[in-house]
Motif scaffolding. Structure first.
Motif, PDB file in Angstrom:
ATOM      1  N   LEU A  16     -24.700 -82.264  16.890  1.00  0.00           N
ATOM      2  CA  LEU A  16     -24.036 -80.606  15.907  1.00  0.00           C
ATOM      3  C   LEU A  16     -24.796 -79.658  16.022  1.00  0.00           C
ATOM      4  N   PRO A  17     -24.897 -78.233  16.055  1.00  0.00           N
ATOM      5  CA  PRO A  17     -25.607 -77.143  16.324  1.00  0.00           C
ATOM      6  C   PRO A  17     -26.426 -77.822  14.861  1.00  0.00           C
ATOM      7  N   VAL A  18     -27.721 -78.319  14.166  1.00  0.00           N
ATOM      8  CA  VAL A  18     -28.002 -78.168  12.896  1.00  0.00           C
ATOM      9  C   VAL A  18     -28.483 -76.504  12.157  1.00  0.00           C
ATOM     10  N   PRO A  19     -29.441 -76.478  13.599  1.00  0.00           N
ATOM     11  CA  PRO A  19     -30.553 -75.075  12.359  1.00  0.00           C
ATOM     12  C   PRO A  19     -28.924 -74.015  12.226  1.00  0.00           C
ATOM     13  N   ASP A  20     -27.699 -74.274  12.668  1.00  0.00           N
ATOM     14  CA  ASP A  20     -26.086 -72.636  12.774  1.00  0.00           C
ATOM     15  C   ASP A  20     -25.665 -73.005  11.396  1.00  0.00           C
ATOM     16  N   LEU A  21     -25.320 -74.812  11.262  1.00  0.00           N
ATOM     17  CA  LEU A  21     -25.778 -75.122  10.265  1.00  0.00           C
ATOM     18  C   LEU A  21     -26.219 -75.053   9.541  1.00  0.00           C
ATOM     19  N   GLU A  22     -27.388 -75.168   9.314  1.00  0.00           N
ATOM     20  CA  GLU A  22     -28.041 -74.575   7.769  1.00  0.00           C
ATOM     21  C   GLU A  22     -27.892 -73.402   7.961  1.00  0.00           C
ATOM     22  N   GLY A  23     -28.271 -72.599   8.585  1.00  0.00           N
ATOM     23  CA  GLY A  23     -28.211 -71.047   8.819  1.00  0.00           C
ATOM     24  C   GLY A  23     -26.983 -70.678   7.541  1.00  0.00           C
ATOM     25  N   PHE A  24     -26.160 -71.184   8.163  1.00  0.00           N
ATOM     26  CA  PHE A  24     -24.676 -70.795   7.326  1.00  0.00           C
ATOM     27  C   PHE A  24     -24.256 -71.341   6.298  1.00  0.00           C
ATOM     28  N   TYR A  25     -25.268 -72.463   5.737  1.00  0.00           N
ATOM     29  CA  TYR A  25     -25.624 -73.228   4.364  1.00  0.00           C
ATOM     30  C   TYR A  25     -26.242 -72.155   3.550  1.00  0.00           C
ATOM     31  N   ARG A  26     -27.187 -71.491   4.340  1.00  0.00           N
ATOM     32  CA  ARG A  26     -28.328 -71.056   3.407  1.00  0.00           C
ATOM     33  C   ARG A  26     -27.930 -69.356   2.461  1.00  0.00           C
ATOM     34  N   ASP A  27     -26.755 -69.164   3.927  1.00  0.00           N
ATOM     35  CA  ASP A  27     -26.022 -67.668   3.690  1.00  0.00           C
ATOM     36  C   ASP A  27     -24.798 -67.775   2.245  1.00  0.00           C
ATOM     37  N   LEU A  28     -24.207 -69.058   2.977  1.00  0.00           N
ATOM     38  CA  LEU A  28     -23.299 -68.926   1.249  1.00  0.00           C
ATOM     39  C   LEU A  28     -24.029 -69.525  -0.082  1.00  0.00           C
ATOM     40  N   HIS A  29     -24.988 -69.903  -0.096  1.00  0.00           N
ATOM     41  CA  HIS A  29     -26.158 -70.208  -0.893  1.00  0.00           C
ATOM     42  C   HIS A  29     -26.450 -68.550  -1.215  1.00  0.00           C
ATOM     43  N   ARG A  30     -26.632 -68.481  -1.164  1.00  0.00           N
ATOM     44  CA  ARG A  30     -27.442 -67.201  -1.589  1.00  0.00           C
ATOM     45  C   ARG A  30     -26.274 -65.501  -2.253  1.00  0.00           C
ATOM     46  N   HIS A  31     -24.799 -66.445  -1.240  1.00  0.00           N
ATOM     47  CA  HIS A  31     -24.020 -65.171  -2.084  1.00  0.00           C
ATOM     48  C   HIS A  31     -22.826 -66.580  -2.530  1.00  0.00           C
ATOM     49  N   PRO A  32     -22.866 -66.166  -3.923  1.00  0.00           N
ATOM     50  CA  PRO A  32     -22.729 -66.998  -4.269  1.00  0.00           C
ATOM     51  C   PRO A  32     -20.899 -66.192  -5.348  1.00  0.00           C
ATOM     52  N   GLU A  33     -19.829 -66.538  -5.699  1.00  0.00           N
ATOM     53  CA  GLU A  33     -19.144 -66.418  -5.740  1.00  0.00           C
ATOM     54  C   GLU A  33     -18.078 -66.974  -6.425  1.00  0.00           C
ATOM     55  N   LEU A  34     -16.990 -66.306  -8.160  1.00  0.00           N
ATOM     56  CA  LEU A  34     -16.877 -66.992  -8.943  1.00  0.00           C
ATOM     57  C   LEU A  34     -15.424 -67.467  -8.053  1.00  0.00           C
ATOM     58  N   SER A  35     -14.453 -68.404  -9.284  1.00  0.00           N
ATOM     59  CA  SER A  35     -13.231 -68.641  -8.879  1.00  0.00           C
ATOM     60  C   SER A  35     -12.551 -67.380  -9.017  1.00  0.00           C
ATOM     61  N   LEU A  36     -11.535 -67.427  -7.890  1.00  0.00           N
ATOM     62  CA  LEU A  36     -10.403 -66.762  -7.162  1.00  0.00           C
ATOM     63  C   LEU A  36     -11.062 -65.181  -6.789  1.00  0.00           C
ATOM     64  N   ARG A  37     -12.508 -65.027  -7.113  1.00  0.00           N
ATOM     65  CA  ARG A  37     -13.301 -64.104  -5.457  1.00  0.00           C
ATOM     66  C   ARG A  37     -14.132 -64.041  -4.724  1.00  0.00           C
ATOM     67  N   GLU A  38     -13.757 -65.369  -4.220  1.00  0.00           N
ATOM     68  CA  GLU A  38     -14.477 -66.167  -3.048  1.00  0.00           C
ATOM     69  C   GLU A  38     -13.968 -65.195  -1.833  1.00  0.00           C
ATOM     70  N   ASP A 110     -21.205 -75.312  -1.880  1.00  0.00           N
ATOM     71  CA  ASP A 110     -21.535 -74.249  -0.818  1.00  0.00           C
ATOM     72  C   ASP A 110     -21.431 -74.963   0.676  1.00  0.00           C
ATOM     73  N   LEU A 111     -22.196 -76.500   0.281  1.00  0.00           N
ATOM     74  CA  LEU A 111     -22.422 -77.423   0.970  1.00  0.00           C
ATOM     75  C   LEU A 111     -21.060 -78.234   1.454  1.00  0.00           C
ATOM     76  N   HIS A 112     -20.305 -78.192   0.909  1.00  0.00           N
ATOM     77  CA  HIS A 112     -19.043 -79.185   1.322  1.00  0.00           C
ATOM     78  C   HIS A 112     -18.407 -77.544   2.336  1.00  0.00           C
ATOM     79  N   ILE A 113     -18.363 -76.543   2.027  1.00  0.00           N
ATOM     80  CA  ILE A 113     -17.631 -75.610   3.058  1.00  0.00           C
ATOM     81  C   ILE A 113     -18.984 -75.791   4.507  1.00  0.00           C
ATOM     82  N   THR A 114     -19.881 -75.626   4.484  1.00  0.00           N
ATOM     83  CA  THR A 114     -21.014 -76.247   5.659  1.00  0.00           C
ATOM     84  C   THR A 114     -20.313 -77.235   6.364  1.00  0.00           C
ATOM     85  N   TRP A 115     -19.817 -78.707   5.393  1.00  0.00           N
ATOM     86  CA  TRP A 115     -19.168 -79.806   6.353  1.00  0.00           C
ATOM     87  C   TRP A 115     -17.839 -79.403   6.924  1.00  0.00           C
ATOM     88  N   LEU A 116     -17.036 -78.994   6.602  1.00  0.00           N
ATOM     89  CA  LEU A 116     -16.097 -78.514   6.855  1.00  0.00           C
ATOM     90  C   LEU A 116     -15.419 -78.093   7.846  1.00  0.00           C
TER      91      LEU A 116
END
Length: 413
Positions: A16-38, A110-116
């Motif tokens: 698995l491209p773990v560094p890439d997935l971790e970077g994806f996760y960090r990016d998602l975590h930095r930019h949270p969005e509320l329900s129906l604004r994602e 954000d972790l769920h999206i990364t896993w998917l």
């Protein structure tokens, strides 16, 4: 002997491209969005699905994402991740903490999206090892209970193949490396209730000329605590939480109304109805005792259904997880009082399996007081906490759980 599904899952996730997935996760975590604004989050997931070869659509049910990968004859398996964040001010101190003040991925979505995204890419890359159809769903608005229903109502199963089975998972507190499953009831129903207490406002110096809704609301909140302890039998699990009280504008003004927001957690419709009846009765009684000028308004709002895993499906997925991760990593925790709208994707009684992935970092777990698992779980940051920070070491295992779960149900070569 290891099953073909477990062997194939280990092969497909070996590199698995773990560094890439971790970077994806960090990016998602930095930019949270509320329900129906994602919108940003949905775009990021959609881009990953397209890059993996999925036929992808955005805007399903508002901000939902759906991607399909057709790979010959076999079952249609839906993999779901939720995308929304929470109105929580982050206090983790992480270098990749939220950059949006007052918003945080405090529930692990954000972790769920990364896993998917990781699982979709791994399964697409290894499509010669299995046959069937994958439907990857990025669901909005789980926190408000609207997202799954909105996607279905927007034609999810008309625009994409109707699934034969649904799979989902959730980050949870606990020492990283456990995968709790329950072959039946796993999560509870949730019901929001709003109460408006009507009084008669006036000057704080002349309470005798008013009917103070704040005092009535205080009595009401206290009395409501007896519903679970005195009106339900001990074997009937339930929780009643007062999450908000609002009243007044200034120190010396007695307001004309007070608002109370409740949340109920139940595991049967009978208990839910009894609790709602008790709430209405107690609200009317307290307002009558206080001499309120009119009866209270009691409104039932958002409701999440109970989540009941299909026993056969969940046992199959749990078995392959046990093979992939080893003895002792999979166990039945019993039903949680938390709630999810995931079952609303199961229209027409589509069977599903939903499980947990524990994500507490080792150093946090070791420092928590207590000796027993459930005792320590109460002491570490949980979902919805401003300190909730999953261990990045769970990125790869969370991908592996989805891949192996899907392969347990697809046709494996």
């Amino acid at each position: 002997m290891t099953s073909p599904a477990a062997r194939t899952a280990l092969d497909l996730t070996a590199d698995l491209p773990v560094p890439d997935l971790e970077g994806f996760y960090r990016d998602l975590h930095r930019h949270p969005e509320l329900s129906l604004r994602e919108h940003r989050t949905a775009g990021k997931l959609a881009g990953r699905l397209r890059a993996a070869g999925f036929e992808t659509a955005e805007g399903v049910g508002g901000t939902g994402v759906a991607g399909v990968l057709r790979n010959g004859d076999g079952p249609v398996v839906l993999l779901r991740a939720d995308m929304d964040a929470l109105p929580v001010k982050e206090e983790t101190g992480l270098p990749y903490a939220s950059r949006t003040d007052g918003l945080m991925h405090a529930c692990g979505h954000d972790l769920h999206i990364t896993w998917l995204a990781g699982a979709a890419a791994a399964l697409a890359a290894g499509r010669e090892t299995w046959s069937g159809t994958l439907l990857a769903v990025g669901q909005p608005a789980e926190e408000t209970g609207q997202g799954a229903r909105r996607m279905v109502e927007d034609g999810l199963y008309e625009r994409f193949p109707r699934p034969d089975v649904l799979l989902g998972q959730h980050a949870a507190p606990g020492p990283a490396g456990l995968y709790p499953h329950a072959p039946g009831l796993i999560m509870s129903a949730s019901t929001d209730v709003d109460i408006v207490v009507h009084g008669r406002g006036g000057h704080g110096s002349r309470p005798e000329s008013t009917v103070d809704p704040v005092v009535t609301a205080a009595y009401l909140v206290t009395r409501l605590q007896s519903v679970v302890s005195r009106e339900l039998a001990a074997p009937e699990p339930a929780v009643l939480t007062v999450g908000r009280i609002e009243a007044g504008t200034r120190h010396n003004i007695i307001p004309s109304e007070a608002r109370i927001a409740l949340n109920l957690r139940t595991q049967s419709e009978a208990v839910r109805e009894r609790m709602l009846a008790a709430i209405r009765r107690i609200a009317r009684g307290e307002c009558l005792a206080a001499g309120c000028p009119r009866e209270p308004e009691v409104t039932v709002d958002a409701t999440f259904p109970v989540m009941v895993n299909d026993a056969d499906t969940d046992r199959r997925v749990a078995a392959v997880h046990g093979e992939v991760f080893g003895a002792g990593t999979v166990f039945d925790p019993g039903a949680a009082m938390g709630s999810e709208d995931f079952p609303q994707l199961a229209v027409g009684s589509i069977p599903y399996s939903y499980w947990f992935v524990t994500t507490t970092p080792a150093e946090v777990w070791q420092q928590a007081p207590g000796d027993e698992l459930m005792e320590k779980v109460q002491q570490v940051p949980s979902n919805h906490s401003p300190h909730f920070a999953p261990d990045l070491a769970t990125v790869a295992p969370g991908v592996r759980t989805l891949v192996s779960g899907a392969l347990a149900l697809l046709s494996v070569a």
